[in-house]
Design a protein around this motif. Structure first.
Motif, PDB file in Angstrom:
ATOM      1  N   LEU A 392      11.937  -2.060 -10.257  1.00  0.00           N
ATOM      2  CA  LEU A 392      11.973  -3.098 -10.836  1.00  0.00           C
ATOM      3  C   LEU A 392      10.981  -4.447 -10.580  1.00  0.00           C
ATOM      4  O   LEU A 392      10.698  -5.353 -10.735  1.00  0.00           O
ATOM      5  N   ILE A 393      10.378  -3.935  -9.346  1.00  0.00           N
ATOM      6  CA  ILE A 393       9.251  -4.896  -9.419  1.00  0.00           C
ATOM      7  C   ILE A 393       8.569  -4.882 -10.295  1.00  0.00           C
ATOM      8  O   ILE A 393       6.986  -6.288 -10.402  1.00  0.00           O
ATOM      9  N   GLY A 394       7.821  -4.153 -11.414  1.00  0.00           N
ATOM     10  CA  GLY A 394       7.156  -4.120 -11.993  1.00  0.00           C
ATOM     11  C   GLY A 394       7.291  -4.921 -13.010  1.00  0.00           C
ATOM     12  O   GLY A 394       6.750  -5.592 -14.244  1.00  0.00           O
ATOM     13  N   LYS A 395       8.907  -5.676 -13.036  1.00  0.00           N
ATOM     14  CA  LYS A 395       9.590  -6.175 -14.041  1.00  0.00           C
ATOM     15  C   LYS A 395       9.112  -7.731 -13.751  1.00  0.00           C
ATOM     16  O   LYS A 395       9.264  -8.828 -15.065  1.00  0.00           O
ATOM     17  N   LEU A 396       8.287  -7.529 -12.248  1.00  0.00           N
ATOM     18  CA  LEU A 396       8.607  -9.496 -11.850  1.00  0.00           C
ATOM     19  C   LEU A 396       7.093  -9.486 -11.546  1.00  0.00           C
ATOM     20  O   LEU A 396       6.943 -10.917 -11.824  1.00  0.00           O
ATOM     21  N   PHE A 397       6.047  -8.810 -11.376  1.00  0.00           N
ATOM     22  CA  PHE A 397       4.758  -8.486 -11.173  1.00  0.00           C
ATOM     23  C   PHE A 397       3.864  -7.300 -11.701  1.00  0.00           C
ATOM     24  O   PHE A 397       4.032  -6.655 -12.122  1.00  0.00           O
ATOM     25  N   LYS A 398       2.986  -8.890 -12.535  1.00  0.00           N
ATOM     26  CA  LYS A 398       1.968  -7.340 -13.298  1.00  0.00           C
ATOM     27  C   LYS A 398       1.568  -7.091 -12.800  1.00  0.00           C
ATOM     28  O   LYS A 398       0.742  -6.032 -13.233  1.00  0.00           O
ATOM     29  N   GLU A 399       1.229  -7.779 -11.726  1.00  0.00           N
ATOM     30  CA  GLU A 399       0.062  -6.952 -10.653  1.00  0.00           C
ATOM     31  C   GLU A 399       0.933  -7.033  -9.155  1.00  0.00           C
ATOM     32  O   GLU A 399       0.689  -8.266  -9.082  1.00  0.00           O
ATOM     33  N   PHE A 400       0.478  -6.082  -8.656  1.00  0.00           N
ATOM     34  CA  PHE A 400       1.699  -5.999  -7.292  1.00  0.00           C
ATOM     35  C   PHE A 400       1.193  -4.441  -6.643  1.00  0.00           C
ATOM     36  O   PHE A 400       0.774  -3.665  -7.299  1.00  0.00           O
ATOM     37  N   ILE A 401       1.040  -4.507  -4.956  1.00  0.00           N
ATOM     38  CA  ILE A 401       0.781  -3.389  -4.258  1.00  0.00           C
ATOM     39  C   ILE A 401       1.633  -3.033  -3.486  1.00  0.00           C
ATOM     40  O   ILE A 401       2.353  -4.409  -2.431  1.00  0.00           O
ATOM     41  N   ILE A 402       2.317  -1.916  -2.703  1.00  0.00           N
ATOM     42  CA  ILE A 402       3.120  -1.791  -1.485  1.00  0.00           C
ATOM     43  C   ILE A 402       2.027  -0.661  -1.202  1.00  0.00           C
ATOM     44  O   ILE A 402       2.325   0.115  -1.091  1.00  0.00           O
ATOM     45  N   ILE A 403       1.614  -1.256   0.448  1.00  0.00           N
ATOM     46  CA  ILE A 403       1.546  -0.177   1.679  1.00  0.00           C
ATOM     47  C   ILE A 403       2.924   0.088   2.915  1.00  0.00           C
ATOM     48  O   ILE A 403       2.961  -1.007   3.004  1.00  0.00           O
ATOM     49  N   ASN A 404       3.041   0.658   2.687  1.00  0.00           N
ATOM     50  CA  ASN A 404       4.277   1.044   3.864  1.00  0.00           C
ATOM     51  C   ASN A 404       5.026   2.280   4.401  1.00  0.00           C
ATOM     52  O   ASN A 404       4.589   3.463   3.387  1.00  0.00           O
ATOM     53  N   LYS A 405       4.172   2.307   5.381  1.00  0.00           N
ATOM     54  CA  LYS A 405       3.132   3.553   6.003  1.00  0.00           C
ATOM     55  C   LYS A 405       4.437   3.428   7.779  1.00  0.00           C
ATOM     56  O   LYS A 405       4.145   3.207   8.640  1.00  0.00           O
ATOM     57  N   PRO A 406       5.132   4.111   7.875  1.00  0.00           N
ATOM     58  CA  PRO A 406       6.156   4.051   8.940  1.00  0.00           C
ATOM     59  C   PRO A 406       5.209   5.397  10.292  1.00  0.00           C
ATOM     60  O   PRO A 406       4.530   6.352   9.490  1.00  0.00           O
ATOM     61  N   PRO A 585      -9.284  -5.291  -8.521  1.00  0.00           N
ATOM     62  CA  PRO A 585      -7.937  -5.867  -8.431  1.00  0.00           C
ATOM     63  C   PRO A 585      -6.859  -5.004  -7.661  1.00  0.00           C
ATOM     64  O   PRO A 585      -7.232  -3.966  -6.558  1.00  0.00           O
ATOM     65  N   LEU A 586      -5.938  -4.818  -7.955  1.00  0.00           N
ATOM     66  CA  LEU A 586      -5.045  -5.024  -6.099  1.00  0.00           C
ATOM     67  C   LEU A 586      -4.944  -3.066  -6.147  1.00  0.00           C
ATOM     68  O   LEU A 586      -4.627  -2.499  -5.095  1.00  0.00           O
ATOM     69  N   ASN A 587      -5.272  -2.382  -7.301  1.00  0.00           N
ATOM     70  CA  ASN A 587      -4.497  -0.831  -6.522  1.00  0.00           C
ATOM     71  C   ASN A 587      -6.395  -0.050  -6.358  1.00  0.00           C
ATOM     72  O   ASN A 587      -6.195   0.396  -5.256  1.00  0.00           O
ATOM     73  N   ASN A 588      -7.205  -1.240  -5.716  1.00  0.00           N
ATOM     74  CA  ASN A 588      -8.487  -0.672  -5.708  1.00  0.00           C
ATOM     75  C   ASN A 588      -8.604  -1.532  -4.097  1.00  0.00           C
ATOM     76  O   ASN A 588      -9.037  -0.783  -3.347  1.00  0.00           O
ATOM     77  N   GLN A 589      -8.076  -2.576  -4.101  1.00  0.00           N
ATOM     78  CA  GLN A 589      -7.693  -2.959  -2.717  1.00  0.00           C
ATOM     79  C   GLN A 589      -6.674  -2.342  -1.425  1.00  0.00           C
ATOM     80  O   GLN A 589      -6.751  -2.049  -0.662  1.00  0.00           O
ATOM     81  N   LYS A 590      -5.841  -1.781  -2.327  1.00  0.00           N
ATOM     82  CA  LYS A 590      -4.454  -0.829  -1.904  1.00  0.00           C
ATOM     83  C   LYS A 590      -5.632   0.197  -1.592  1.00  0.00           C
ATOM     84  O   LYS A 590      -5.137   0.822  -0.392  1.00  0.00           O
ATOM     85  N   GLU A 591      -6.142   1.394  -1.615  1.00  0.00           N
ATOM     86  CA  GLU A 591      -7.229   2.834  -1.690  1.00  0.00           C
ATOM     87  C   GLU A 591      -8.584   1.773  -0.635  1.00  0.00           C
ATOM     88  O   GLU A 591      -8.007   2.621  -0.179  1.00  0.00           O
ATOM     89  N   ILE A 592      -8.423   0.804  -0.543  1.00  0.00           N
ATOM     90  CA  ILE A 592      -9.603   0.060   0.205  1.00  0.00           C
ATOM     91  C   ILE A 592      -8.973  -0.057   1.690  1.00  0.00           C
ATOM     92  O   ILE A 592      -9.270   0.722   3.271  1.00  0.00           O
ATOM     93  N   LEU A 593      -8.044  -0.252   1.799  1.00  0.00           N
ATOM     94  CA  LEU A 593      -7.061  -1.101   2.785  1.00  0.00           C
ATOM     95  C   LEU A 593      -6.389   0.536   3.407  1.00  0.00           C
ATOM     96  O   LEU A 593      -6.439   0.208   4.825  1.00  0.00           O
ATOM     97  N   MET A 613       2.476  -6.458   1.881  1.00  0.00           N
ATOM     98  CA  MET A 613       2.664  -6.808   0.275  1.00  0.00           C
ATOM     99  C   MET A 613       1.744  -7.612  -0.728  1.00  0.00           C
ATOM    100  O   MET A 613       1.392  -8.427  -0.107  1.00  0.00           O
ATOM    101  N   ALA A 614       1.746  -7.167  -2.078  1.00  0.00           N
ATOM    102  CA  ALA A 614      -0.044  -8.113  -2.133  1.00  0.00           C
ATOM    103  C   ALA A 614       0.378  -8.403  -3.445  1.00  0.00           C
ATOM    104  O   ALA A 614       1.061  -7.462  -4.314  1.00  0.00           O
ATOM    105  N   VAL A 615       0.445  -9.727  -4.290  1.00  0.00           N
ATOM    106  CA  VAL A 615       1.082  -9.713  -5.313  1.00  0.00           C
ATOM    107  C   VAL A 615       0.054 -10.669  -6.310  1.00  0.00           C
ATOM    108  O   VAL A 615      -0.222 -11.442  -5.464  1.00  0.00           O
ATOM    109  N   LYS A 616      -0.026 -10.593  -7.533  1.00  0.00           N
ATOM    110  CA  LYS A 616      -1.019 -11.933  -8.144  1.00  0.00           C
ATOM    111  C   LYS A 616      -0.512 -12.876  -9.227  1.00  0.00           C
ATOM    112  O   LYS A 616       0.217 -11.756  -9.119  1.00  0.00           O
ATOM    113  N   TRP A 617      -0.144 -14.429  -8.964  1.00  0.00           N
ATOM    114  CA  TRP A 617       0.447 -14.718  -9.786  1.00  0.00           C
ATOM    115  C   TRP A 617      -0.181 -14.825 -10.792  1.00  0.00           C
ATOM    116  O   TRP A 617      -1.527 -15.454 -10.995  1.00  0.00           O
TER     117      TRP A 617
END
Length: 619
Positions: A392-406, A585-593, A613-617
């Motif tokens: 669903l997120i992919g339908k709303l944003f072309k580029e996004f990342i979610i980091i969820n670490k409990p 790119p956001l995917n690279n940002q996620k790996e670095i974070l 959460m990071a989204v590119k508008w």
């Protein structure tokens, strides 16, 4: 009375006493076991009923949410398939929903959908039965229904309700149609019931299939009824009870011990009567009792066994005088040794008792640990089902990342993304605590946030947070507490037509990086919950530009201790890190974070839940 007769009577009395003890013990244990078994069956039956209701609550709650919706009412008359594909089709992507059917007031199916690769079922029941389950008149109490349907070998749980406009919350007006949601009852359904009730759950076509040969079995059979109120199947709940197993084992052990004692007594009587109580042996006993050899003189110097024994007794009396002094000297030593032996034996018995108790406690702890772990894993499954899917997120944003670490299995942080009323809604929340308590708060926050965001009269981000705070406070006030439970949240709403973003934060800021420049929009210093100095939440309106990167996050990342000085990362370092990697790119940002966090932690464990959460508008 002679000694042999006394001994015989004593052994007979002892055997009778052991038999009586065995009978009384068996009777008492059986009575206690029967009472305990009745109680456990009643408790399991109640637990099974509650578990079925709880397991079906998600689908019934969805029916409740969807059936007072203005756009749904319009769809019934317009039959806009594009609207249905965008807003109704995603419903079957939820883990707890497999089928959706929509009917108008004529009980005509105007839209139905099922999960991918699932068989098509146009009508789950005969449409004429809809009028028996749900009314079409005003002020009717029959707004919701729930029943089971069996098709071939597949069993379904179906929940339905009447469709009303959003203002008709009490459903007093005439409905505009009917909604039915269906879920196939599969092994996961049985597993969840088993976890909740701590039992083994299985399916029965008929109650007579269950052949209970064990009278100590704890079980419950629940009927599943269809739309005609006819039983279509049964659920069998079986539980292995440790107390009953231990009781039966102890009864068998006690019975075995007493039976062995009775057999030994009988054998002893036979041996004593046939061997010991003979005339020569009685003479020897009398000689020893009288401390002289008068009684054994007839047997002295004979070559048989009794003669040899008599000779030995004679020598015994001769040696007796010589040994008395030595015996007296050693008597004190033997008494000391006996005392020490008694102390050692007592200590050994205490050690054995403690060891048995420790083994028993170990078994209890291991089982409790398994039950708790299973429950926490199930809570994680429920929580993940509530979070917005990547599809669903992919339908709303072309580029996004979610980091969820409990921090633990279940998280106290959550993220929410949806497309409601021509606005894209996205938020990151940080609930009080973590683990299971924080997980329950996330479920409450997501549910309320989804409910509030769908209301068309709410047009600003800060208004959403103000209403959310009222609902959270009302919830805890209802249960008699006004503690610090609540959440921090960063909430955004974007109008894709105007590219205007509304932001409001409860103790959480918004960060936008634009052309290598960081823009920070501060939050209102109030939580969602009880607070002494409560103030309204501030609303920010921001004109987005192409390729703006929007960051929402909880405080878990910046509060993580580590580094070369064993200190917190801090919000300043975190924002500097975001600025450094913003052109990637956001995917690279996620790996670095993620890699930076692991390196920063070093010897420290993760101290809090982390959500970013990071989204590119893009326009």
């Amino acid at each position: 009375m002679k000694i042999k007769n006394k001994l015989l009577l004593f052994l007979i009395f002892f055997a009778i006493l052991l038999g009586a003890i065995l009978g009384v013990n068996t009777y008492i244990n059986n009575s206690n076991t029967d009472l305990y078994l009745i109680n456990q069956k009643e408790r399991l039956n109640l637990s099974a009923e509650k578990a079925i209701k709880l397991n079906n609550e998600q689908i019934s709650s969805t029916v409740y949410d969807y059936t007072f919706w203005d756009d749904y009412v319009k769809f019934i008359s317009s039959k806009d398939t594009i609207w249905a594909e965008e807003l109704l089709f995603p419903t079957v992507s939820y883990k707890f929903i497999d089928y959706l059917w929509t009917y108008n007031l004529k009980a005509q199916n105007i839209y139905s959908v099922e999960k991918e690769d699932f068989p098509v079922i146009s009508d789950i029941i005969n449409p004429e039965y809809i009028y028996q389950l749900l009314d079409t008149v005003e002020n009717s109490p029959k707004h919701f229904t729930e029943f089971y349907v069996k098709k071939d070998t597949t069993l379904f749980i179906v929940s339905g309700g009447t469709i009303h406009i959003s203002d008709d919350i009490k459903r007093l007006q005439k409905p505009h149609g009917f909604l039915l949601l269906g879920k196939i009852i599969d092994n996961d359904y049985f597993t969840r019931l088993g976890v909740i009730t701590n039992s083994k759950v299985s399916f029965l076509k008929d109650s007579s299939e269950y052949n209970n040969k064990d009278k100590y079995s704890v079980f419950s059979i629940q009927q599943l009824k269809n739309e005609k109120n006819e039983v279509v199947a049964y659920l069998l709940f079986e539980r292995e009870d440790i107390y009953l197993s231990k009781t039966k084992e102890n009864q068998n052990n006690v019975f075995t011990i007493l039976l062995i004692l009775v057999i030994i007594s009988v054998i002893t009587v036979a041996i004593m009567y046939n061997i010991i109580f003979t005339k020569p042996f009685n003479s020897i006993i009398e000689s020893l009792d009288n401390q002289n050899i008068k009684q054994i003189k007839p047997y002295l110097h004979h070559t048989n066994e009794w003669g040899k024994l008599s000779d030995l007794i004679e020598k015994f009396f001769i040696q007796k005088g010589l040994l008395i002094n030595e015996i007296e000297e050693r008597k004190e030593i033997m008494e000391q040794v006996a005392q020490k032996n008694a102390e050692l034996e007592s200590q050994n018995e205490e050690i054995l008792t403690i060891n048995d108790e420790l083994n028993f406690q170990k078994e209890i702890i291991q089982k409790a640990h398994k039950n708790i772990t299973d429950s926490i894993n199930y809570a994680k499954t429920i929580q993940e089902a509530l979070l917005t899917s990547n599809e669903l997120i992919g339908k709303l944003f072309k580029e996004f990342i979610i980091i969820n670490k409990p921090k633990d299995v279940v998280s106290g942080d959550f993220y929410y993304i949806n497309n409601i009323n021509d606005h894209i809604i996205f938020a990151v929340g940080d609930c009080t605590g973590h683990g299971v308590p924080g997980g329950f708060m996330t479920m409450l926050g997501i549910t309320y946030l989804h409910e509030i965001a769908r209301r068309k009269e709410i047009t600003s981000a800060n208004e959403v947070l103000n209403i959310l705070r009222k609902k959270i406070k009302a919830t805890f006030t209802t249960f008699g507490t006004e503690n610090q439970n609540g959440l921090d949240i960063a909430y955004c709403s974007v109008n894709p037509k105007t590219n205007i973003l509304q932001f409001s934060g409860a103790n959480r800021p918004l960060v936008i990086i634009r052309n290598k420049e960081i823009l920070i929009f501060e939050h209102t210093k109030n939580p969602i919950g009880f607070y002494k100095k409560e103030i309204p939440f501030i609303n920010h309106e921001i004109q987005l530009l192409n390729n703006d990167i929007i960051y929402l996050f909880s405080d878990g990342y910046q509060d993580q201790p580590g580094g070369i000085h064993d200190r917190k990362l801090t919000s300043k370092r975190f924002r500097e890190l975001l600025l450094q990697i913003s052109d990637m790119p956001l995917n690279n940002q996620k790996e670095i974070l993620e890699s930076f966090l692991e390196k920063w932690k070093g010897k420290f464990d993760q101290v809090d839940d982390i959500a970013i959460m990071a989204v590119k508008w893009t326009m």
